[in-house]
Design a protein around this motif. Sequence first.
Motif, short mmCIF file in Angstrom:
data_model
loop_
_atom_site.label_atom_id
_atom_site.label_comp_id
_atom_site.label_asym_id
_atom_site.label_seq_id
_atom_site.Cartn_x
_atom_site.Cartn_y
_atom_site.Cartn_z
N ARG A 187 69.11 56.25 -32.89
CA ARG A 187 68.57 55.46 -31.99
C ARG A 187 67.59 54.53 -32.84
O ARG A 187 66.50 53.99 -32.38
N CYS A 188 68.12 53.94 -34.17
CA CYS A 188 67.08 53.02 -34.80
C CYS A 188 67.42 51.56 -34.39
O CYS A 188 68.60 51.14 -34.00
N GLY A 189 66.18 51.09 -33.93
CA GLY A 189 66.38 49.52 -33.36
C GLY A 189 66.81 48.56 -34.39
O GLY A 189 67.09 47.70 -33.99
N GLU B 6 59.82 41.17 -35.62
CA GLU B 6 58.74 41.22 -34.67
C GLU B 6 59.11 42.03 -33.48
O GLU B 6 58.45 42.42 -32.93
N ARG B 7 60.36 41.70 -33.23
CA ARG B 7 60.87 42.60 -32.07
C ARG B 7 60.68 44.16 -32.13
O ARG B 7 60.61 44.73 -31.47
N HIS B 8 60.47 44.72 -33.54
CA HIS B 8 60.17 45.85 -33.51
C HIS B 8 58.87 46.24 -34.21
O HIS B 8 58.70 47.23 -35.06
N GLY B 9 58.03 45.36 -34.09
CA GLY B 9 56.40 45.67 -34.35
C GLY B 9 56.33 45.48 -35.87
O GLY B 9 55.20 46.04 -36.06
N MET B 10 56.97 44.57 -36.72
CA MET B 10 56.76 44.31 -38.20
C MET B 10 56.60 43.06 -38.21
O MET B 10 57.15 42.24 -37.40
#
Length: 337
Positions: free
Chosen positions: A190-192, A308-312
């Motif tokens: 489940r890696c985004g 950015e969608r993954h908080g980075m």
Amino acid sequence: MRRLRRRFRRLLRRDARRQRRLAVRPLPERDPPRTSDLDQLSLFRPNLREIASRLVSAPVTVARSLQDFYQNRRDATVTDLVASFAGLLPSGFFLLDGLESWLSAWLSEEGRTNDFRDLLHKLRVVAVALDTGETRVFGEPGNDTVPISKAVAASCALPGFFRPVRIDGVDYIDGGVRKTAHISLALKERCGLVLCVNPIVPARYDLASGLLPDGREQGALASRGLLSILDQVFRLTLHSRLQYGLRRYRRENPDTDIVLFEPKPEELPRLMRNIMRTSGRIRIAEFAYRSTLKKLDDEYGRLTRVFERHGMRLRPAVSLSKAPRRPEAARTGTGSG
């Protein structure tokens, strides 16, 4: 003040101990240069024992092949005869023992581990069982008792080039035989965001630029012989399979972002003609580093939104002329522009 003096004395004692250690263990010499870690791997250690055993049994193999061809001469072809001589070739011309032993020693140092079960993060290493064609994922529960160094060696056993690596009575070869990139393993966890690094792309020659060598009526690859042709076929097969897999993964997992990093085909003739070559590794590493910067720069807007969608967050784009150079490339003068 007394506290400061005590602290200063502790620092002096610590520095004295450090100097004594350095005196016992001299610093590595810079001139002449010592061999690198990659050279110490013995990556291309010849499979001499098996080659010798095949040569010893060569007369028997040839006699049996000729006898079989004669007995079936009405149906057999010359191709069958040539194929019967395949038993003269070893299962691989090189061994991976050097890689395994070096990696085992390196992972056994303080602060590292050669045990999947002791890792803080998940690690998956893929190999294929030669006799059954089944994929084995080392590091998964139930497949995590094999040393990491052994699993890595098995995953590097390129068929024909390296002898298969035996683990628990099973011969294993490179996991890329089944899939170019096992992205499904990351999706299973489940890696985004999945970063895929693919160094193997087809070479691309501009024949309109006069690349017909020595006046022969052959193209750039055909003029170099069979091995160059097989290398290009290998690249085409792996790359087309990767592209097909990426399209399927993106279609079936719309919430997962897969970012692919790979060299441009037109760059390969200059830097990466032989995927097993190690002598030009510093130039290749420099090229990979700077081409990655260029990709981030060219696609900065899109990749910024993806991360950015993954908080980075990505740092602002940097001009290649201002990008830092790798120290090794700067020291040897082998960096590419």
